[in-house]
Design an enzyme around this catalytic site. Sequence first.
Site, PDB file in Angstrom:
ATOM      1  N   CYS A   1      -4.825 -15.601 -15.588  1.00 15.36           N
ATOM      2  CA  CYS A   1      -4.246 -15.738 -16.850  1.00 15.36           C
ATOM      3  C   CYS A   1      -3.479 -14.389 -17.529  1.00 15.36           C
ATOM      4  O   CYS A   1      -2.322 -14.562 -18.089  1.00 15.36           O
ATOM      5  CB  CYS A   1      -5.178 -16.194 -17.858  1.00 15.36           C
ATOM      6  SG  CYS A   1      -6.768 -15.454 -17.852  1.00 15.36           S
TER       7      CYS A   1
ATOM      8  N   HIS B   1      -4.834 -14.251 -25.215  1.00 16.80           N
ATOM      9  CA  HIS B   1      -5.028 -12.929 -24.734  1.00 16.80           C
ATOM     10  C   HIS B   1      -3.824 -11.998 -25.240  1.00 16.80           C
ATOM     11  O   HIS B   1      -2.906 -12.370 -25.492  1.00 16.80           O
ATOM     12  CB  HIS B   1      -4.966 -12.900 -23.037  1.00 16.80           C
ATOM     13  CG  HIS B   1      -6.052 -13.435 -22.568  1.00 16.80           C
ATOM     14  ND1 HIS B   1      -7.341 -13.923 -23.099  1.00 16.80           N
ATOM     15  CD2 HIS B   1      -6.394 -13.883 -21.147  1.00 16.80           C
ATOM     16  CE1 HIS B   1      -8.092 -14.642 -22.272  1.00 16.80           C
ATOM     17  NE2 HIS B   1      -7.670 -14.386 -20.964  1.00 16.80           N
TER      18      HIS B   1
HETATM   19  N1  LIG Z   1     -10.066 -20.551 -19.224  1.00 15.09           N
HETATM   20  C1  LIG Z   1      -8.855 -19.953 -18.753  1.00 15.09           C
HETATM   21  O1  LIG Z   1      -8.277 -19.273 -19.746  1.00 15.09           O
HETATM   22  C2  LIG Z   1      -8.620 -20.076 -17.466  1.00 15.09           C
HETATM   23  C3  LIG Z   1      -7.434 -19.456 -17.047  1.00 15.09           C
HETATM   24  C4  LIG Z   1      -6.766 -19.395 -15.810  1.00 15.09           C
HETATM   25  C5  LIG Z   1      -7.829 -20.029 -14.931  1.00 15.09           C
HETATM   26  N2  LIG Z   1      -9.101 -20.382 -15.388  1.00 15.09           N
HETATM   27  C6  LIG Z   1      -9.911 -21.150 -14.285  1.00 15.09           C
HETATM   28  O2  LIG Z   1     -10.152 -22.497 -14.522  1.00 15.09           O
HETATM   29  C7  LIG Z   1     -11.207 -22.724 -13.923  1.00 15.09           C
HETATM   30  C8  LIG Z   1     -11.957 -23.525 -15.038  1.00 15.09           C
HETATM   31  O3  LIG Z   1     -11.999 -22.751 -16.308  1.00 15.09           O
HETATM   32  P1  LIG Z   1     -12.479 -23.146 -17.686  1.00 15.09           P
HETATM   33  O4  LIG Z   1     -12.183 -22.179 -18.635  1.00 15.09           O
HETATM   34  O5  LIG Z   1     -11.851 -24.516 -18.145  1.00 15.09           O
HETATM   35  O6  LIG Z   1     -14.095 -23.616 -17.462  1.00 15.09           O
HETATM   36  P2  LIG Z   1     -15.067 -24.531 -18.218  1.00 15.09           P
HETATM   37  O7  LIG Z   1     -14.798 -24.901 -19.592  1.00 15.09           O
HETATM   38  O8  LIG Z   1     -16.547 -23.957 -17.874  1.00 15.09           O
HETATM   39  O9  LIG Z   1     -14.787 -25.844 -17.514  1.00 15.09           O
HETATM   40  C9  LIG Z   1     -15.416 -25.856 -16.070  1.00 15.09           C
HETATM   41  C10 LIG Z   1     -15.013 -27.017 -15.596  1.00 15.09           C
HETATM   42  O10 LIG Z   1     -15.471 -27.357 -14.007  1.00 15.09           O
HETATM   43  C11 LIG Z   1     -16.143 -28.451 -13.869  1.00 15.09           C
HETATM   44  N3  LIG Z   1     -17.105 -28.335 -12.726  1.00 15.09           N
HETATM   45  C12 LIG Z   1     -18.210 -27.505 -12.759  1.00 15.09           C
HETATM   46  N4  LIG Z   1     -18.895 -27.686 -11.610  1.00 15.09           N
HETATM   47  C13 LIG Z   1     -18.508 -28.756 -11.248  1.00 15.09           C
HETATM   48  C14 LIG Z   1     -19.141 -29.469 -10.025  1.00 15.09           C
HETATM   49  N5  LIG Z   1     -19.945 -28.956  -9.002  1.00 15.09           N
HETATM   50  N6  LIG Z   1     -18.461 -30.437  -9.415  1.00 15.09           N
HETATM   51  C15 LIG Z   1     -17.134 -30.942 -10.334  1.00 15.09           C
HETATM   52  N7  LIG Z   1     -16.684 -30.298 -11.481  1.00 15.09           N
HETATM   53  C16 LIG Z   1     -17.378 -29.146 -11.910  1.00 15.09           C
HETATM   54  C17 LIG Z   1     -16.921 -28.782 -15.229  1.00 15.09           C
HETATM   55  O11 LIG Z   1     -17.363 -30.075 -15.281  1.00 15.09           O
HETATM   56  P3  LIG Z   1     -18.924 -30.513 -16.074  1.00 15.09           P
HETATM   57  O12 LIG Z   1     -18.410 -30.471 -17.499  1.00 15.09           O
HETATM   58  O13 LIG Z   1     -19.046 -31.719 -15.433  1.00 15.09           O
HETATM   59  O14 LIG Z   1     -19.601 -29.353 -15.851  1.00 15.09           O
HETATM   60  C18 LIG Z   1     -15.818 -28.639 -16.129  1.00 15.09           C
HETATM   61  O15 LIG Z   1     -14.705 -29.672 -16.170  1.00 15.09           O
HETATM   62  C19 LIG Z   1     -11.947 -21.519 -13.493  1.00 15.09           C
HETATM   63  O16 LIG Z   1     -11.887 -21.451 -11.920  1.00 15.09           O
HETATM   64  C20 LIG Z   1     -11.068 -20.663 -14.026  1.00 15.09           C
HETATM   65  O17 LIG Z   1     -11.173 -19.355 -13.396  1.00 15.09           O
HETATM   66  C21 LIG Z   1      -9.588 -20.246 -16.579  1.00 15.09           C
END
Ligand SMILES: NC(=O)c1ccc[n+]([C@@H]2O[C@H](COP(=O)([O-])OP(=O)(O)OC[C@H]3O[C@@H](n4cnc5c(N)ncnc54)[C@H](OP(=O)(O)O)[C@@H]3O)[C@@H](O)[C@H]2O)c1
Length: 339
Positions: free
Chosen positions: A130, A243
Amino acid sequence: MANSYNIAVVGATGAVGAVMLKLLKEHEFPVASVRALASGGSAGRTVTFADTDIEVEELTANSFDGVQIALFSAGGARSKEFAPAAVAAGAVVIDNSSAFRMETNVPLVVPEVNPEDVKWHEGIIANPNCSTIQMMVALKPIYDAVGIERIVVTTFQSVSGTGNKAIGELFNQSEAVLQSGDVEINVYPHRIAFNVIPHIENFHDNGYTNEEVKMINETRKILGDPGIGVTATCVRVPVYNAHSEAVNIQTTRPVSVDEVRRLMLSAPGVTLIDDPSANEYPMPVIAEGRDDVFVGRIRADESAENALNLWVVSDNLRKGAATNAIQIAELLVDWGLLD
Ligand SMILES: NC(=O)c1ccc[n+]([C@@H]2O[C@H](COP(=O)([O-])OP(=O)(O)OC[C@H]3O[C@@H](n4cnc5c(N)ncnc54)[C@H](OP(=O)(O)O)[C@@H]3O)[C@@H](O)[C@H]2O)c1
Protein backbone atom coordinates in the site's frame (compact mmCIF):
# COMPACT_ATOMS: atom_id res chain seq x y z
CA MET A 1 -17.27 -4.12 -21.95
CA ALA A 2 -19.77 -6.56 -23.42
CA ASN A 3 -19.31 -9.50 -21.06
CA SER A 4 -19.76 -9.86 -17.37
CA TYR A 5 -17.57 -11.92 -15.11
CA ASN A 6 -17.70 -14.35 -12.21
CA ILE A 7 -15.63 -12.91 -9.36
CA ALA A 8 -14.28 -14.54 -6.20
CA VAL A 9 -13.37 -12.26 -3.30
CA VAL A 10 -10.97 -14.19 -1.06
CA GLY A 11 -10.92 -12.57 2.39
CA ALA A 12 -14.39 -11.10 1.86
CA THR A 13 -14.91 -10.55 5.60
CA GLY A 14 -11.68 -8.55 5.99
CA ALA A 15 -10.96 -4.83 5.90
CA VAL A 16 -9.77 -4.95 2.27
CA GLY A 17 -12.39 -7.53 1.20
CA ALA A 18 -15.24 -5.30 2.39
CA VAL A 19 -13.92 -2.37 0.34
CA MET A 20 -13.36 -4.69 -2.63
CA LEU A 21 -17.09 -5.64 -2.59
CA LYS A 22 -18.08 -1.99 -2.26
CA LEU A 23 -15.84 -0.90 -5.15
CA LEU A 24 -16.99 -3.60 -7.56
CA LYS A 25 -20.38 -1.91 -7.35
CA GLU A 26 -19.08 1.67 -7.15
CA HIS A 27 -16.88 1.21 -10.25
CA GLU A 28 -19.78 -0.54 -12.04
CA PHE A 29 -17.53 -3.50 -12.77
CA PRO A 30 -19.34 -5.95 -15.08
CA VAL A 31 -20.15 -8.60 -12.48
CA ALA A 32 -22.07 -11.78 -13.36
CA SER A 33 -21.66 -13.32 -9.90
CA VAL A 34 -19.68 -12.80 -6.70
CA ARG A 35 -18.42 -15.59 -4.48
CA ALA A 36 -17.43 -14.44 -0.98
CA LEU A 37 -14.71 -16.61 0.55
CA ALA A 38 -13.12 -16.53 4.00
CA SER A 39 -12.05 -18.92 6.77
CA GLY A 40 -14.25 -21.79 7.94
CA GLY A 41 -15.13 -19.69 11.00
CA SER A 42 -16.95 -17.18 8.80
CA ALA A 43 -18.80 -19.72 6.64
CA GLY A 44 -22.53 -19.01 6.74
CA ARG A 45 -22.10 -15.34 7.69
CA THR A 46 -23.23 -12.80 5.13
CA VAL A 47 -21.48 -9.88 3.47
CA THR A 48 -23.12 -7.23 1.31
CA PHE A 49 -22.63 -6.74 -2.40
CA ALA A 50 -24.82 -4.29 -4.31
CA ASP A 51 -27.43 -4.18 -1.51
CA THR A 52 -27.70 -7.96 -1.56
CA ASP A 53 -26.59 -10.33 1.20
CA ILE A 54 -24.16 -12.98 0.01
CA GLU A 55 -23.39 -16.03 2.09
CA VAL A 56 -19.71 -16.45 2.92
CA GLU A 57 -18.22 -19.81 1.93
CA GLU A 58 -15.10 -21.46 3.33
CA LEU A 59 -12.07 -21.03 1.07
CA THR A 60 -10.96 -24.39 -0.36
CA ALA A 61 -9.09 -25.54 -3.45
CA ASN A 62 -12.50 -26.20 -5.04
CA SER A 63 -13.78 -22.65 -4.56
CA PHE A 64 -12.90 -21.44 -8.05
CA ASP A 65 -15.04 -23.42 -10.53
CA GLY A 66 -16.24 -20.97 -13.19
CA VAL A 67 -14.44 -18.02 -11.60
CA GLN A 68 -12.70 -15.66 -14.06
CA ILE A 69 -11.21 -13.15 -11.60
CA ALA A 70 -10.07 -14.05 -8.09
CA LEU A 71 -9.32 -11.05 -5.87
CA PHE A 72 -7.13 -12.36 -3.02
CA SER A 73 -6.76 -10.45 0.26
CA ALA A 74 -6.54 -13.09 2.97
CA GLY A 75 -2.83 -13.01 3.80
CA GLY A 76 0.23 -14.45 2.09
CA ALA A 77 -0.18 -18.00 3.40
CA ARG A 78 -3.66 -18.30 1.83
CA SER A 79 -2.41 -16.79 -1.43
CA LYS A 80 0.47 -19.26 -1.62
CA GLU A 81 -1.82 -22.20 -0.84
CA PHE A 82 -4.88 -21.33 -2.95
CA ALA A 83 -3.83 -18.98 -5.79
CA PRO A 84 -2.43 -21.92 -7.82
CA ALA A 85 -5.82 -23.69 -7.51
CA ALA A 86 -7.59 -20.56 -8.75
CA VAL A 87 -5.23 -20.30 -11.73
CA ALA A 88 -5.65 -24.01 -12.49
CA ALA A 89 -9.43 -23.47 -12.54
CA GLY A 90 -8.94 -20.78 -15.21
CA ALA A 91 -9.11 -17.63 -13.09
CA VAL A 92 -6.74 -14.67 -13.18
CA VAL A 93 -5.60 -13.98 -9.62
CA ILE A 94 -5.05 -10.39 -8.47
CA ASP A 95 -3.20 -10.80 -5.21
CA ASN A 96 -2.96 -8.20 -2.44
CA SER A 97 -0.49 -10.12 -0.32
CA SER A 98 3.29 -10.02 -0.66
CA ALA A 99 3.44 -13.75 -1.55
CA PHE A 100 4.29 -13.36 -5.24
CA ARG A 101 5.27 -9.70 -5.66
CA MET A 102 8.96 -10.23 -6.33
CA GLU A 103 8.59 -13.40 -8.47
CA THR A 104 10.04 -12.75 -11.92
CA ASN A 105 7.02 -14.21 -13.75
CA VAL A 106 4.49 -12.14 -11.76
CA PRO A 107 3.76 -8.54 -12.87
CA LEU A 108 3.63 -6.00 -10.02
CA VAL A 109 1.23 -3.39 -11.29
CA VAL A 110 0.09 0.14 -10.50
CA PRO A 111 -2.25 1.00 -13.40
CA GLU A 112 -1.20 4.68 -13.54
CA VAL A 113 2.47 3.65 -13.64
CA ASN A 114 3.10 0.35 -15.47
CA PRO A 115 -0.25 -0.83 -16.91
CA GLU A 116 1.39 -2.66 -19.84
CA ASP A 117 2.90 -5.17 -17.39
CA VAL A 118 -0.50 -6.89 -16.96
CA LYS A 119 -0.05 -8.22 -20.51
CA TRP A 120 2.70 -10.69 -19.57
CA HIS A 121 0.91 -12.30 -16.61
CA GLU A 122 0.86 -16.08 -16.35
CA GLY A 123 -2.23 -16.27 -14.12
CA ILE A 124 -1.17 -14.13 -11.16
CA ILE A 125 -0.84 -10.35 -11.01
CA ALA A 126 0.42 -8.80 -7.76
CA ASN A 127 -0.85 -5.60 -6.17
CA PRO A 128 2.09 -3.75 -4.61
CA ASN A 129 2.39 -2.82 -0.96
CA CYS A 130 0.00 0.00 0.00
CA SER A 131 2.74 2.52 0.87
CA THR A 132 4.56 1.81 -2.37
CA ILE A 133 1.46 2.23 -4.55
CA GLN A 134 0.68 5.77 -3.40
CA MET A 135 4.33 6.85 -3.65
CA MET A 136 4.57 5.46 -7.20
CA VAL A 137 1.42 7.25 -8.39
CA ALA A 138 2.80 10.57 -7.11
CA LEU A 139 6.38 10.13 -8.35
CA LYS A 140 5.90 8.55 -11.81
CA PRO A 141 5.12 11.84 -13.62
CA ILE A 142 8.29 13.38 -12.11
CA TYR A 143 10.30 10.25 -12.93
CA ASP A 144 9.16 10.44 -16.57
CA ALA A 145 9.75 14.20 -16.89
CA VAL A 146 13.16 14.68 -15.26
CA GLY A 147 14.34 11.34 -13.84
CA ILE A 148 14.70 10.43 -10.16
CA GLU A 149 18.06 9.32 -8.74
CA ARG A 150 17.10 8.77 -5.11
CA ILE A 151 14.03 8.63 -2.85
CA VAL A 152 14.03 9.09 0.94
CA VAL A 153 10.58 8.30 2.38
CA THR A 154 9.13 8.30 5.87
CA THR A 155 5.65 6.82 6.22
CA PHE A 156 2.89 7.49 8.75
CA GLN A 157 0.72 4.40 8.35
CA SER A 158 -2.80 3.95 9.64
CA VAL A 159 -3.96 0.92 11.63
CA SER A 160 -6.42 -0.21 8.93
CA GLY A 161 -3.30 -1.27 7.02
CA THR A 162 -3.06 -4.15 9.48
CA GLY A 163 -6.72 -5.17 9.10
CA ASN A 164 -9.84 -5.39 11.21
CA LYS A 165 -8.20 -6.52 14.45
CA ALA A 166 -5.91 -3.48 14.49
CA ILE A 167 -8.84 -1.12 13.85
CA GLY A 168 -10.55 -2.65 16.90
CA GLU A 169 -7.34 -2.37 18.95
CA LEU A 170 -6.95 1.38 18.30
CA PHE A 171 -10.58 1.95 19.27
CA ASN A 172 -10.39 -0.16 22.44
CA GLN A 173 -7.03 1.21 23.59
CA SER A 174 -8.09 4.83 22.97
CA GLU A 175 -11.19 4.29 25.08
CA ALA A 176 -9.15 2.57 27.80
CA VAL A 177 -6.55 5.37 27.93
CA LEU A 178 -9.24 8.05 28.14
CA GLN A 179 -10.99 6.17 30.92
CA SER A 180 -7.66 5.47 32.71
CA GLY A 181 -8.30 1.77 32.34
CA ASP A 182 -5.85 -1.03 31.57
CA VAL A 183 -4.68 -1.04 27.97
CA GLU A 184 -4.69 -4.45 26.34
CA ILE A 185 -2.01 -5.03 23.68
CA ASN A 186 -2.67 -7.76 21.12
CA VAL A 187 -1.82 -6.66 17.59
CA TYR A 188 1.33 -4.49 17.75
CA PRO A 189 4.40 -4.92 19.99
CA HIS A 190 3.38 -1.74 21.86
CA ARG A 191 0.32 0.32 22.57
CA ILE A 192 -0.75 2.20 19.43
CA ALA A 193 -3.29 4.59 21.01
CA PHE A 194 -1.63 8.01 21.63
CA ASN A 195 1.71 6.58 20.44
CA VAL A 196 3.76 6.06 17.27
CA ILE A 197 5.65 2.84 16.55
CA PRO A 198 8.67 2.92 14.19
CA HIS A 199 8.28 -0.76 13.41
CA ILE A 200 6.10 -2.40 10.72
CA GLU A 201 6.58 -6.16 10.25
CA ASN A 202 9.72 -8.04 11.26
CA PHE A 203 13.27 -6.64 11.35
CA HIS A 204 15.91 -7.82 8.87
CA ASP A 205 19.58 -8.26 9.87
CA ASN A 206 20.47 -4.84 8.37
CA GLY A 207 18.11 -3.06 10.81
CA TYR A 208 15.38 -2.35 8.24
CA THR A 209 11.86 -3.66 8.71
CA ASN A 210 10.20 -5.86 6.12
CA GLU A 211 7.80 -3.02 5.20
CA GLU A 212 10.80 -0.79 4.46
CA VAL A 213 12.47 -3.50 2.37
CA LYS A 214 9.22 -3.96 0.40
CA MET A 215 9.11 -0.24 -0.44
CA ILE A 216 12.69 -0.38 -1.71
CA ASN A 217 12.40 -3.58 -3.77
CA GLU A 218 8.90 -2.98 -5.12
CA THR A 219 9.73 0.58 -6.26
CA ARG A 220 12.65 -0.79 -8.30
CA LYS A 221 10.50 -3.54 -9.86
CA ILE A 222 7.54 -1.27 -10.73
CA LEU A 223 9.77 1.38 -12.34
CA GLY A 224 11.97 -1.28 -13.95
CA ASP A 225 14.92 0.65 -12.48
CA PRO A 226 17.13 -1.58 -10.30
CA GLY A 227 19.62 1.29 -9.84
CA ILE A 228 17.29 3.87 -8.28
CA GLY A 229 18.27 4.75 -4.70
CA VAL A 230 15.47 4.21 -2.19
CA THR A 231 15.54 4.31 1.59
CA ALA A 232 12.52 4.15 3.87
CA THR A 233 11.45 4.52 7.50
CA CYS A 234 7.97 3.09 8.08
CA VAL A 235 6.02 4.21 11.12
CA ARG A 236 2.63 3.10 12.48
CA VAL A 237 0.52 6.00 13.77
CA PRO A 238 -2.82 6.08 15.64
CA VAL A 239 -4.87 7.00 12.56
CA TYR A 240 -7.75 4.71 11.59
CA ASN A 241 -7.40 4.89 7.82
CA ALA A 242 -5.19 6.45 5.10
CA HIS A 243 -1.40 6.46 5.00
CA SER A 244 0.71 9.66 4.83
CA GLU A 245 4.27 9.92 3.52
CA ALA A 246 7.00 12.55 3.66
CA VAL A 247 8.90 11.96 0.42
CA ASN A 248 12.24 13.57 -0.46
CA ILE A 249 13.54 13.06 -3.99
CA GLN A 250 16.69 13.91 -5.86
CA THR A 251 15.97 14.37 -9.56
CA THR A 252 18.35 13.72 -12.47
CA ARG A 253 17.64 17.08 -14.11
CA PRO A 254 16.56 20.32 -12.41
CA VAL A 255 12.81 20.89 -12.00
CA SER A 256 10.99 23.83 -10.43
CA VAL A 257 8.29 23.54 -7.77
CA ASP A 258 5.82 25.13 -10.22
CA GLU A 259 6.65 22.51 -12.85
CA VAL A 260 6.09 19.69 -10.32
CA ARG A 261 2.74 21.26 -9.39
CA ARG A 262 1.81 21.30 -13.09
CA LEU A 263 2.85 17.66 -13.42
CA MET A 264 0.66 16.75 -10.44
CA LEU A 265 -2.33 18.61 -11.91
CA SER A 266 -2.26 16.45 -15.04
CA ALA A 267 -1.18 13.19 -13.37
CA PRO A 268 -3.70 10.33 -13.54
CA GLY A 269 -5.02 9.40 -10.09
CA VAL A 270 -3.49 12.44 -8.35
CA THR A 271 -5.28 15.33 -6.66
CA LEU A 272 -3.10 18.30 -5.82
CA ILE A 273 -3.92 20.10 -2.55
CA ASP A 274 -1.16 22.61 -2.03
CA ASP A 275 -2.11 26.02 -0.68
CA PRO A 276 -0.21 26.52 2.59
CA SER A 277 -1.49 30.11 2.91
CA ALA A 278 -5.02 28.70 3.29
CA ASN A 279 -3.87 25.77 5.49
CA GLU A 280 -4.62 23.41 2.61
CA TYR A 281 -2.62 20.20 2.29
CA PRO A 282 -3.53 16.49 2.14
CA MET A 283 -4.53 14.70 5.34
CA PRO A 284 -5.98 11.25 6.13
CA VAL A 285 -9.41 12.76 6.87
CA ILE A 286 -9.45 14.17 3.32
CA ALA A 287 -8.21 11.00 1.59
CA GLU A 288 -10.44 8.52 3.44
CA GLY A 289 -13.13 7.04 1.20
CA ARG A 290 -11.60 8.44 -1.99
CA ASP A 291 -9.67 6.62 -4.72
CA ASP A 292 -7.06 9.29 -5.52
CA VAL A 293 -3.58 9.91 -4.19
CA PHE A 294 -3.37 13.40 -2.65
CA VAL A 295 -0.16 15.44 -2.99
CA GLY A 296 0.86 18.71 -1.36
CA ARG A 297 3.56 20.60 0.58
CA ILE A 298 5.69 20.56 -2.59
CA ARG A 299 8.85 22.56 -1.91
CA ALA A 300 12.50 22.70 -2.84
CA ASP A 301 14.89 20.92 -0.52
CA GLU A 302 17.35 23.78 -0.15
CA SER A 303 19.98 21.54 1.43
CA ALA A 304 20.81 19.68 -1.79
CA GLU A 305 20.89 20.18 -5.56
CA ASN A 306 17.85 19.03 -7.58
CA ALA A 307 16.05 17.92 -4.43
CA LEU A 308 12.38 18.30 -3.52
CA ASN A 309 10.00 17.45 -0.69
CA LEU A 310 6.42 16.25 -1.13
CA TRP A 311 3.65 15.09 1.21
CA VAL A 312 1.59 12.18 -0.16
CA VAL A 313 -1.62 10.82 1.40
CA SER A 314 -3.97 8.06 0.24
CA ASP A 315 -6.66 5.68 1.53
CA ASN A 316 -4.69 2.45 1.99
CA LEU A 317 -7.80 0.26 1.82
CA ARG A 318 -8.75 1.89 -1.51
CA LYS A 319 -5.80 2.93 -3.73
CA GLY A 320 -3.40 0.99 -1.48
CA ALA A 321 -5.38 -2.22 -1.99
CA ALA A 322 -8.93 -2.58 -3.40
CA THR A 323 -8.99 0.31 -5.91
CA ASN A 324 -5.66 -0.74 -7.40
CA ALA A 325 -6.85 -4.37 -7.70
CA ILE A 326 -10.10 -3.36 -9.39
CA GLN A 327 -8.26 -1.05 -11.78
CA ILE A 328 -6.09 -4.03 -12.75
CA ALA A 329 -9.25 -6.09 -13.34
CA GLU A 330 -10.61 -3.22 -15.47
CA LEU A 331 -7.42 -3.28 -17.58
CA LEU A 332 -7.87 -7.02 -18.12
CA VAL A 333 -11.43 -6.43 -19.31
CA ASP A 334 -10.64 -3.37 -21.44
CA TRP A 335 -7.73 -5.09 -23.16
CA GLY A 336 -9.64 -8.35 -23.73
CA LEU A 337 -7.20 -10.35 -21.59
CA LEU A 338 -9.87 -12.48 -19.91
CA ASP A 339 -11.36 -14.12 -22.95
N1 LIG B 1 -5.27 -3.44 5.01
C1 LIG B 1 -4.60 -2.88 4.02
O1 LIG B 1 -4.52 -1.63 3.88
C2 LIG B 1 -3.90 -3.73 3.02
C3 LIG B 1 -3.28 -3.10 1.96
C4 LIG B 1 -2.63 -3.88 1.01
C5 LIG B 1 -2.63 -5.25 1.16
N2 LIG B 1 -3.25 -5.83 2.22
C6 LIG B 1 -3.21 -7.30 2.31
O2 LIG B 1 -4.52 -7.79 2.20
C7 LIG B 1 -4.67 -8.97 3.00
C8 LIG B 1 -5.86 -8.82 3.94
O3 LIG B 1 -5.70 -7.68 4.72
P1 LIG B 1 -6.86 -7.08 5.62
O4 LIG B 1 -6.32 -5.79 6.09
O5 LIG B 1 -8.18 -7.13 4.91
O6 LIG B 1 -6.91 -8.12 6.85
P2 LIG B 1 -8.13 -8.57 7.79
O7 LIG B 1 -9.08 -7.45 8.03
O8 LIG B 1 -7.48 -9.20 8.97
O9 LIG B 1 -8.87 -9.69 6.94
C9 LIG B 1 -8.28 -10.93 6.68
C10 LIG B 1 -9.18 -11.76 5.79
O10 LIG B 1 -8.51 -12.99 5.51
C11 LIG B 1 -9.39 -14.05 5.82
N3 LIG B 1 -8.68 -15.25 6.30
C12 LIG B 1 -7.87 -15.34 7.37
N4 LIG B 1 -7.49 -16.63 7.54
C13 LIG B 1 -8.08 -17.35 6.56
C14 LIG B 1 -8.09 -18.73 6.19
N5 LIG B 1 -7.40 -19.64 6.87
N6 LIG B 1 -8.82 -19.09 5.11
C15 LIG B 1 -9.55 -18.20 4.42
N7 LIG B 1 -9.59 -16.89 4.72
C16 LIG B 1 -8.85 -16.46 5.77
C17 LIG B 1 -10.24 -13.51 6.94
O11 LIG B 1 -11.41 -14.32 7.06
P3 LIG B 1 -12.10 -14.55 8.50
O12 LIG B 1 -12.85 -13.30 8.79
O13 LIG B 1 -12.95 -15.74 8.27
O14 LIG B 1 -10.97 -14.80 9.47
C18 LIG B 1 -10.52 -12.10 6.41
O15 LIG B 1 -11.52 -12.13 5.44
C19 LIG B 1 -3.32 -9.19 3.66
O16 LIG B 1 -2.58 -10.07 2.86
C20 LIG B 1 -2.69 -7.82 3.64
O17 LIG B 1 -1.29 -7.87 3.65
C21 LIG B 1 -3.87 -5.11 3.15
